[in-house]
Design an enzyme around this catalytic site. Structure first.
Site, mmCIF file in Angstrom:
data_model
loop_
_atom_site.group_PDB
_atom_site.id
_atom_site.type_symbol
_atom_site.label_atom_id
_atom_site.label_comp_id
_atom_site.label_asym_id
_atom_site.label_seq_id
_atom_site.Cartn_x
_atom_site.Cartn_y
_atom_site.Cartn_z
ATOM 1 N N ASP A 241 -6.236 7.754 10.298
ATOM 2 C CA ASP A 241 -4.885 7.414 10.727
ATOM 3 C C ASP A 241 -4.536 8.031 12.067
ATOM 4 O OD1 ASP A 241 -3.894 5.860 8.420
ATOM 5 O OD2 ASP A 241 -4.288 7.710 7.323
ATOM 6 N N GLU B 87 0.855 -1.176 0.000
ATOM 7 C CA GLU B 87 0.000 0.000 0.000
ATOM 8 C C GLU B 87 0.897 1.234 0.000
ATOM 9 O OE1 GLU B 87 -2.662 0.055 3.279
ATOM 10 O OE2 GLU B 87 -3.545 -1.894 2.824
#
Length: 263
Positions: free
Chosen positions: A61, A50
């Site tokens: 995140d 990724e």
């Protein structure tokens, strides 16, 4: 789905191999570090990579990847730079499928069709777009499919049973199962509830299930592999980079991935 991603998934299924997916933010800690780190991840055992597209508000995140996004943006890393990084990595021999992971605004600003065309031309294999739910992704899905790119939807423990089939219906490669309710790098994978969660998702699809969020050690990855088809590690790789000397970042990533992936 790209031929590269299709072959990776088919080979893993045929061999009973549990995939390891590693994440790195493009341009972190320096623009010139990313291609060597991508190659090191593959050498260490990453089956799929990724590549994080830096964004100003990475809401899914935690602090580690937020910081990496901030540093990358300070260096001016754009979505176009991400495409160039993939192109350079392919030119240097990278074979693993690369999934671009990020948020919708940079794609929208560039144009969905253009972004997908450029991603495919650079050698990308798909997208994870955290804040683009499948119900609102019709045009983006069309753009992805016209360029043999996969759209990887996310499923969370809080996703209702009746919605899971709708999410699974738009996937052609695998589903990304978020192991915890929270952000990346926060807490540990919820091993006690993971089997039940994955059973709920498997009832709606035969596609592979990748589990991410909260996986940082080899023991955690092994425990997840007992239930899932793939493990995703991101924040811990960023932390490994942070702990390495400047000239040994790629080597440290390779060693870390070798350990956590169990290669």
């Amino acid at each position: 789905m790209s031929q590269r991603l299709r072959q990776t998934l088919a080979q893993a299924r045929a061999q009973g191999h549990k995939l390891f997916i590693g994440y790195i933010t493009a341009g972190y800690p320096r623009r010139q570090d990313t291609v060597p780190i991508l190659l090191a991840m593959e050498q260490g055992g990453a089956d799929i990579i990724e590549l994080g597209v830096p964004f100003t508000d990475p809401l899914a995140d935690g602090a580690t990847i937020q910081h990496a996004n901030h540093i990358a943006l300070q260096q001016g890393i754009t979505l176009g730079d991400c495409f160039e990084i993939i192109r350079q990595a392919r030119a240097n021999g990278l074979q693993a499928p690369v999934i671009l992971m990020g948020y919708y605004n940079p794609i929208l600003a560039r144009g969905e069709t253009r972004a997908c065309a450029e991603a495919a031309a650079a050698g990308a294999d798909g997208w994870i777009v955290v804040d683009l739910p499948p119900e609102e992704a019709t045009d983006f899905l069309t753009a992805c499919r016209s360029h043999d790119l996969s759209y990887i939807p996310l499923v969370a423990p809080t996703t209702r049973d009746e919605r899971i089939p709708r999410i699974a219906a738009v996937a052609d490669a695998f589903l990304y199962c978020v192991s915890i309710t929270g952000t990346t790098g926060k807490g540990n994978v919820a091993l006690d509830t993971l089997p039940t969660f994955l059973q709920r998702v498997r009832a709606a699809t035969q596609l592979p299930l990748a589990v991410g969020f909260g996986i940082a050690t080899r023991a955690q990855a092994q425990a997840v592999r007992a239930h899932a088809d793939a493990t995703v590690v991101g924040s811990a790789i960023i932390s490994a980079i942070d702990a390495a000397e400047e000239n040994h970042r790629a080597q440290r990533v390779r060693e870390f991935v070798e350990d956590v992936s169990g290669r």
